[in-house]
Design a protein around this motif. Sequence first.
Motif, PDB file in Angstrom:
ATOM      1  N   LEU A 147     -26.947  16.354  40.564  1.00 12.70           N
ATOM      2  CA  LEU A 147     -26.009  15.733  41.623  1.00 12.70           C
ATOM      3  C   LEU A 147     -24.615  15.522  40.747  1.00 12.70           C
ATOM      4  N   ASP A 148     -23.708  15.345  41.696  1.00 12.14           N
ATOM      5  CA  ASP A 148     -22.203  15.050  41.132  1.00 12.14           C
ATOM      6  C   ASP A 148     -22.257  13.550  40.676  1.00 12.14           C
ATOM      7  N   VAL A 149     -21.575  13.264  39.639  1.00 13.98           N
ATOM      8  CA  VAL A 149     -21.776  11.699  39.342  1.00 13.98           C
ATOM      9  C   VAL A 149     -20.928  10.983  40.200  1.00 13.98           C
ATOM     10  N   ALA A 150     -19.896  11.295  40.911  1.00 16.82           N
ATOM     11  CA  ALA A 150     -19.106  10.485  41.789  1.00 16.82           C
ATOM     12  C   ALA A 150     -20.057  10.210  42.884  1.00 16.82           C
ATOM     13  N   ILE A 151     -20.749  11.145  43.415  1.00 16.62           N
ATOM     14  CA  ILE A 151     -21.764  11.139  44.587  1.00 16.62           C
ATOM     15  C   ILE A 151     -22.969  10.235  44.274  1.00 16.62           C
ATOM     16  N   ALA A 152     -23.619  10.434  43.157  1.00 18.72           N
ATOM     17  CA  ALA A 152     -24.665   9.688  42.663  1.00 18.72           C
ATOM     18  C   ALA A 152     -24.137   8.057  42.635  1.00 18.72           C
ATOM     19  N   ARG A 153     -22.928   7.835  41.991  1.00 21.55           N
ATOM     20  CA  ARG A 153     -22.491   6.383  41.985  1.00 21.55           C
ATOM     21  C   ARG A 153     -22.260   5.814  43.434  1.00 21.55           C
ATOM     22  N   ALA A 154     -21.712   6.760  44.299  1.00 20.40           N
ATOM     23  CA  ALA A 154     -21.553   5.961  45.693  1.00 20.40           C
ATOM     24  C   ALA A 154     -22.913   5.833  46.247  1.00 20.40           C
ATOM     25  N   ARG A 155     -23.979   6.684  46.037  1.00 18.89           N
ATOM     26  CA  ARG A 155     -25.187   6.702  46.564  1.00 18.89           C
ATOM     27  C   ARG A 155     -26.123   5.349  46.177  1.00 18.89           C
ATOM     28  N   ILE A 156     -25.796   5.078  44.945  1.00 18.33           N
ATOM     29  CA  ILE A 156     -26.253   3.767  44.276  1.00 18.33           C
ATOM     30  C   ILE A 156     -25.626   2.778  44.982  1.00 18.33           C
ATOM     31  N   LEU A 157     -24.287   2.754  44.890  1.00 14.81           N
ATOM     32  CA  LEU A 157     -23.537   1.392  45.557  1.00 14.81           C
ATOM     33  C   LEU A 157     -23.986   1.216  46.885  1.00 14.81           C
ATOM     34  N   GLU A 158     -24.199   2.181  47.770  1.00 11.23           N
ATOM     35  CA  GLU A 158     -24.420   2.252  49.199  1.00 11.23           C
ATOM     36  C   GLU A 158     -25.816   1.239  49.414  1.00 11.23           C
ATOM     37  N   LYS A 159     -26.564   1.469  48.394  1.00  8.85           N
ATOM     38  CA  LYS A 159     -28.064   0.760  48.728  1.00  8.85           C
ATOM     39  C   LYS A 159     -28.167  -0.640  48.082  1.00  8.85           C
ATOM     40  N   ILE A 160     -26.857  -1.189  47.492  1.00  9.48           N
ATOM     41  CA  ILE A 160     -26.986  -2.392  46.651  1.00  9.48           C
ATOM     42  C   ILE A 160     -26.368  -3.468  47.400  1.00  9.48           C
ATOM     43  N   SER A 161     -26.699  -4.752  47.751  1.00  3.94           N
ATOM     44  CA  SER A 161     -26.278  -5.767  48.558  1.00  3.94           C
ATOM     45  C   SER A 161     -26.259  -6.988  47.569  1.00  3.94           C
ATOM     46  N   PRO A 162     -25.128  -7.862  47.665  1.00  6.73           N
ATOM     47  CA  PRO A 162     -25.178  -9.105  47.080  1.00  6.73           C
ATOM     48  C   PRO A 162     -26.214  -9.860  47.136  1.00  6.73           C
ATOM     49  N   CYS A 163     -26.839 -10.608  45.821  1.00 11.32           N
ATOM     50  CA  CYS A 163     -28.009 -10.905  45.825  1.00 11.32           C
ATOM     51  C   CYS A 163     -28.006 -12.612  46.360  1.00 11.32           C
ATOM     52  N   GLY A 164     -27.088 -13.206  46.496  1.00 13.08           N
ATOM     53  CA  GLY A 164     -27.433 -14.570  46.732  1.00 13.08           C
ATOM     54  C   GLY A 164     -26.352 -15.527  46.034  1.00 13.08           C
ATOM     55  N   LEU A 165     -26.690 -16.854  46.392  1.00 14.20           N
ATOM     56  CA  LEU A 165     -25.500 -17.793  45.983  1.00 14.20           C
ATOM     57  C   LEU A 165     -26.359 -18.856  45.256  1.00 14.20           C
ATOM     58  N   GLU A 166     -25.281 -19.669  44.419  1.00 21.76           N
ATOM     59  CA  GLU A 166     -25.725 -20.992  44.082  1.00 21.76           C
ATOM     60  C   GLU A 166     -24.479 -21.852  43.918  1.00 21.76           C
ATOM     61  N   THR A 167     -24.568 -23.104  43.574  1.00 22.56           N
ATOM     62  CA  THR A 167     -23.741 -23.997  43.422  1.00 22.56           C
ATOM     63  C   THR A 167     -23.650 -24.488  41.907  1.00 22.56           C
ATOM     64  N   VAL A 168     -22.338 -24.183  41.249  1.00 24.57           N
ATOM     65  CA  VAL A 168     -22.273 -24.718  39.787  1.00 24.57           C
ATOM     66  C   VAL A 168     -21.165 -25.609  39.872  1.00 24.57           C
ATOM     67  N   SER A 169     -21.145 -26.266  38.751  1.00 24.95           N
ATOM     68  CA  SER A 169     -20.148 -27.471  38.577  1.00 24.95           C
ATOM     69  C   SER A 169     -18.866 -26.597  38.033  1.00 24.95           C
ATOM     70  N   LEU A 170     -17.874 -27.237  38.308  1.00 27.10           N
ATOM     71  CA  LEU A 170     -16.444 -26.464  37.958  1.00 27.10           C
ATOM     72  C   LEU A 170     -16.494 -26.127  36.494  1.00 27.10           C
ATOM     73  N   ALA A 171     -17.257 -27.185  35.577  1.00 32.28           N
ATOM     74  CA  ALA A 171     -17.178 -26.729  34.060  1.00 32.28           C
ATOM     75  C   ALA A 171     -18.013 -25.683  33.951  1.00 32.28           C
ATOM     76  N   ASN A 172     -18.800 -25.338  34.757  1.00 27.62           N
ATOM     77  CA  ASN A 172     -19.667 -24.148  34.284  1.00 27.62           C
ATOM     78  C   ASN A 172     -19.010 -22.637  35.239  1.00 27.62           C
ATOM     79  N   GLY A 173     -17.988 -22.728  35.669  1.00 29.02           N
ATOM     80  CA  GLY A 173     -17.665 -21.915  36.543  1.00 29.02           C
ATOM     81  C   GLY A 173     -16.925 -20.606  35.902  1.00 29.02           C
ATOM     82  N   CYS A 174     -16.453 -20.912  34.710  1.00 28.40           N
ATOM     83  CA  CYS A 174     -15.681 -19.878  34.091  1.00 28.40           C
ATOM     84  C   CYS A 174     -16.770 -18.484  33.999  1.00 28.40           C
ATOM     85  N   GLY A 175     -16.231 -17.225  34.469  1.00 30.61           N
ATOM     86  CA  GLY A 175     -17.216 -16.081  34.341  1.00 30.61           C
ATOM     87  C   GLY A 175     -18.031 -15.978  35.404  1.00 30.61           C
TER      88      GLY A 175
END
Lengths: 399, 399
Positions: B2-30
């Motif tokens: 498979l072509d690299v760009a197509i493989a990359r797109a097919r992987i990304l198509e199947k992935i969704s954001p995994c969820g949230l959490e709340t952190v303190s401002l002091a732990n927010g960097c990164g």
Amino acid sequence: MLDVAIARARILEKISPCGLETVSLANGCGRVLASPLSARLSNPPVSVSSMDGYALKAEDAREGAVLRIIGEAPAGHPSSQTVERGTCLRLFTGSQIPAGADMVMIQENVRREGESATLLSAGRQGQFIRHAGQDFHTGDTLLPAGRLLGPRDIGLAAAGGHIWLPVSRRPRIGVLATGDEIVLPGDPASADSIVNSGAFMIIALLQSLGAEAILLPLAQDNADSLSAAIAQTHTLDMLVTIGGASVGTYDRVRSTLEAHGLTLDFWKIAMRPGKPLMFGQLGHTPVLGLPGNPVAALVCSLIFVAPALRKLLGQTVPEEMETEPALLGADVGENDQRLDFMRCRLTPQSNGHPPLVTPFSSQDSAQLNIFAQSQALLLRAPFAPAEKAGTPCRILRLP
Amino acid sequence: MLDVAIARARILEKISPCGLETVSLANGCGRVLASPLSARLSNPPVSVSSMDGYALKAEDAREGAVLRIIGEAPAGHPSSQTVERGTCLRLFTGSQIPAGADMVMIQENVRREGESATLLSAGRQGQFIRHAGQDFHTGDTLLPAGRLLGPRDIGLAAAGGHIWLPVSRRPRIGVLATGDEIVLPGDPASADSIVNSGAFMIIALLQSLGAEAILLPLAQDNADSLSAAIAQTHTLDMLVTIGGASVGTYDRVRSTLEAHGLTLDFWKIAMRPGKPLMFGQLGHTPVLGLPGNPVAALVCSLIFVAPALRKLLGQTVPEEMETEPALLGADVGENDQRLDFMRCRLTPQSNGHPPLVTPFSSQDSAQLNIFAQSQALLLRAPFAPAEKAGTPCRILRLP
């Protein structure tokens, strides 16, 4: 007002690496190696196949040759058999090359029937063999002291047999924000209170560069409040203060530090944002006093605190600031006596030329919104003349 | 393959954001911001002075004018007095502008004698005033969702009145190294054992990009050993396997995963290093199978795993790989049908031209030493012709 490069050199001259600790390989990424790392074993430890195929003697590697398969050696399961003329051994990527063999024929070029292998092409001595020590030999230096360890370095250390790494310990840096008008986010505030943002930015920066950063309790503009914070200084590898270092009547940071024994080196530099920058030594602890405006405080942190931290960590710090070339994206006016760090947008150019850099129209050092949108700082030398769009210039990329 | 760009797109198509959490401002960097952040207050909250000086009316701001000083307002201590014609109020950087005043004269331009202030220069309305909301107003959007928060963003969030930040939780990614010949660093080993380096590199990379990376127990090349590791997969946001994905008899990873219900998407791509790359889905968990050679494993991680992680984190992932322009520092030969990622040195050019990129003479995918010394990967398109030094090309910088 002191020149920025001289101020930077004077700070670095006074800073020494702060000490060592031992961490697990698994915790080594992002740490700074404290002494050179040598290989404790060779990689690969023995000669191995780089492909799935058959080990044989190069003298037999003629197209059409028929060899007897004497056995099989999966990776991790070396064979004690010897490959003689007219024979071959089945092996796989990572399998040890058996005695007698000096090349590998890949399986795509072999027709197997029972215990007989017919070669579909010729081959040459050494092919598809990774020789013992081809990557490195026992005793080779793998990584130099001062190296900021990234994922590839961790892999190299692992392959070299290292389980524990000698690294610089995280410098403990206290961050002291001062000012009667400053409150912590969410704390009770009056109408004119300013939420402390500078300390949080600097702590985030220091942590991302490998420090243990400590938010000291906010200090008000009076000697008692400052003294309480200053009393902790001997436990720190560096103290960074924010605000109170200017010429105002209520700027008590310098006088209070001096009352506690600060040896002042300098306190005014020719840069914008950031004229009031103080540097000195309190006992063994270097003290950097940053301006109160948060943009100025972070810009000064990038120029002075970050290299000081790198030196505490035992990293090599270049004598000069690490700027990059760019082209002016707009006309700029002439500059006064201060080195100017202008907040800018970068526009990459697809033709391989350096990016275009365009200063924001407002350069106020309290504007965090524009600062957060900026991608770089454009350096304008003292007394630089007005310059036209397209002129080459130097930038510092913002982290 | 498979072509690299197509493989990359097919992987990304199947992935969704995994969820949230709340952190303190002091732990927010990164961390990655999960929803847009609006200002809960204006900055500055009231109009304040940007310098130490005197607040007055612009009508009075003539050189030589003598004004009566009616009081003093340090920062954080606003005055209730009103500045009338012929009067002024002493104030400092950050002090609230008192009622009646519409400009500030800096103290360097004032001669004070007792309660009398003589102006040494003229001034104009608004000078040295930071107006309420000049940085931002309550309700302004400060930061967009998907933003990887850096130090400046943390400062902006603080100034905007945020104490807690909604961020993407760290995706939990299991890393499973396989192979009978693989041992953990320092563990008992035979002569032909290979110390596991790939998993440590990939874990370091994933952690540095914001994941919670889990080193699963090493698996041998048999179904039982693999099954034990695979049984944990439902607790992971992604599973990354290393090795055992090729065509060898002992490459059991794919077959064992399929026996556990893997829906295979593809398992061979046209790139070097890294032909055997497997992608599929096991229940809700995306599974990426990387080649066993450590260099190939990390290169494939940069091309496929890193963007997948960014998508799990809710970041915007560009459709194309983010390459940079460079110039060939040496002649290169023609390429075959696979997209080649060659390990290279970069030489910056002082004339503002793109850096020169020079491939190492050995491109063996098991050579960690050369990989650690490399600064970039040179991309060579499938069937690219031989090219001369000086030809423009594209590179990926190595982290």
